[in-house]
Motif scaffolding. Structure first.
Motif, PDB file in Angstrom:
ATOM      1  N   UNK A 155       6.354 -51.773   6.532  1.00  0.00           N
ATOM      2  CA  UNK A 155       5.034 -52.289   6.910  1.00  0.00           C
ATOM      3  C   UNK A 155       5.141 -52.862   8.314  1.00  0.00           C
ATOM      4  N   UNK A 156       4.148 -52.575   9.141  1.00  0.00           N
ATOM      5  CA  UNK A 156       4.117 -53.169  10.485  1.00  0.00           C
ATOM      6  C   UNK A 156       2.776 -53.837  10.691  1.00  0.00           C
ATOM      7  N   UNK A 157       2.747 -54.756  11.645  1.00  0.00           N
ATOM      8  CA  UNK A 157       1.502 -55.420  12.009  1.00  0.00           C
ATOM      9  C   UNK A 157       1.639 -56.052  13.375  1.00  0.00           C
ATOM     10  N   UNK A 158       0.505 -56.405  13.928  1.00  0.00           N
ATOM     11  CA  UNK A 158       0.458 -57.189  15.156  1.00  0.00           C
ATOM     12  C   UNK A 158      -0.081 -58.553  14.742  1.00  0.00           C
ATOM     13  N   UNK A 159       0.746 -59.586  14.880  1.00  0.00           N
ATOM     14  CA  UNK A 159       0.309 -60.895  14.411  1.00  0.00           C
ATOM     15  C   UNK A 159       1.251 -62.006  14.818  1.00  0.00           C
ATOM     16  N   UNK A 160       0.993 -63.164  14.276  1.00  0.00           N
ATOM     17  CA  UNK A 160       1.697 -64.395  14.597  1.00  0.00           C
ATOM     18  C   UNK A 160       3.011 -64.475  13.807  1.00  0.00           C
ATOM     19  N   UNK A 164      10.388 -52.560  23.356  1.00  0.00           N
ATOM     20  CA  UNK A 164      10.659 -51.195  23.785  1.00  0.00           C
ATOM     21  C   UNK A 164      10.991 -50.233  22.661  1.00  0.00           C
ATOM     22  N   UNK A 165      11.203 -50.731  21.471  1.00  0.00           N
ATOM     23  CA  UNK A 165      11.583 -49.854  20.353  1.00  0.00           C
ATOM     24  C   UNK A 165      10.404 -49.035  19.834  1.00  0.00           C
ATOM     25  N   UNK A 166       9.229 -49.635  19.832  1.00  0.00           N
ATOM     26  CA  UNK A 166       8.017 -48.946  19.388  1.00  0.00           C
ATOM     27  C   UNK A 166       7.008 -48.925  20.522  1.00  0.00           C
ATOM     28  N   UNK A 167       6.266 -47.830  20.636  1.00  0.00           N
ATOM     29  CA  UNK A 167       5.215 -47.701  21.653  1.00  0.00           C
ATOM     30  C   UNK A 167       3.876 -47.553  20.947  1.00  0.00           C
ATOM     31  N   UNK A 168       2.949 -48.425  21.290  1.00  0.00           N
ATOM     32  CA  UNK A 168       1.624 -48.390  20.679  1.00  0.00           C
ATOM     33  C   UNK A 168       0.602 -47.869  21.676  1.00  0.00           C
ATOM     34  N   UNK A 169      -0.590 -47.481  21.199  1.00  0.00           N
ATOM     35  CA  UNK A 169      -1.598 -46.893  22.093  1.00  0.00           C
ATOM     36  C   UNK A 169      -2.380 -47.923  22.905  1.00  0.00           C
ATOM     37  N   UNK A 170      -1.747 -48.985  23.290  1.00  0.00           N
ATOM     38  CA  UNK A 170      -2.388 -50.025  24.077  1.00  0.00           C
ATOM     39  C   UNK A 170      -1.448 -51.206  24.184  1.00  0.00           C
ATOM     40  N   UNK A 171      -1.868 -52.221  24.926  1.00  0.00           N
ATOM     41  CA  UNK A 171      -0.994 -53.373  25.140  1.00  0.00           C
ATOM     42  C   UNK A 171      -0.827 -54.222  23.886  1.00  0.00           C
ATOM     43  N   UNK A 172       0.381 -54.729  23.709  1.00  0.00           N
ATOM     44  CA  UNK A 172       0.696 -55.643  22.610  1.00  0.00           C
ATOM     45  C   UNK A 172       1.708 -56.647  23.135  1.00  0.00           C
ATOM     46  N   UNK A 173       1.483 -57.904  22.879  1.00  0.00           N
ATOM     47  CA  UNK A 173       2.470 -58.931  23.188  1.00  0.00           C
ATOM     48  C   UNK A 173       3.713 -58.606  22.365  1.00  0.00           C
TER      49      UNK A 173
END
Length: 170
Positions: A113-118, A133-142
């Motif tokens: 499971x992955x997510x963008x969160x705190x 650098x391990x994963x590339x997403x289709x936009x900016x992510x902290x």
């Protein structure tokens, strides 16, 4: 959750309008530009992993999980959005939804499971920060907010690459 009678249930089509209003209140119109939203765009969620939380008849929370693919075909689940009505935050509803969704995903055979969160919030559910650098997403992510949790030990070993929306297997 000692002072609220909370009912967790699978999301149904009749919940969609209330959930969309909840997302609008919690995230505002800018939610459509977020990278995680872009991963879910045009992707059907796993209906068996989408839950609502109600206090009485009032929908106070929602969680959805959708398929994603990492690198060369590694199947994973994208957690989100998880939304709690602002008036009910801090009462354990998010944790209850997280536990139900993660347990169900594990039981159904999902591995990652992955997510963008705190990170400080999600660490208690087994999430760790992904090495930059391990994963590339289709936009900016902290980079400190890109998180994964293994539902099966070793499921993230050697996984790297571009993340894109997936499809629910037939």
């Amino acid at each position: 959750m000692t002072d609220l009678s909370l009912d967790l249930a699978l999301e149904t089509p009749s919940d969609h309008a209330a959930i969309e209003r909840l997302h609008e209140r919690a995230f505002g119109p800018g939610r459509f530009a977020r990278t995680a939203f872009r991963l879910r765009e045009g992707v059907d969620p796993y209906h068996s992993l989408c839950f609502t939380a109600r206090v009485g008849t009032l929908l106070v929370g929602s969680i959805r999980l959708s398929p994603v693919e990492i690198g060369r075909g590694v199947a994973a689940v994208l957690l989100g959005p998880i939304t709690i009505d602002p008036a009910f935050q801090g009462k354990g509803i998010g944790g209850a939804l997280m536990r139900r969704a993660m347990e169900t995903a594990r039981r159904e055979g999902h591995r990652l499971v992955m997510l963008v969160g705190d990170a400080p919030y999600y660490e208690r559910f087994g999430f760790i920060v992904v090495q930059p650098g391990r994963l590339a997403l289709p936009g900016p992510v902290d980079p400190g907010r890109l998180l994964v949790a293994e539902l099966v030990p070793g499921a993230f070993d050697g996984v790297a690459g571009r993340v894109r929306g997936g499809r629910v297997p037939a």
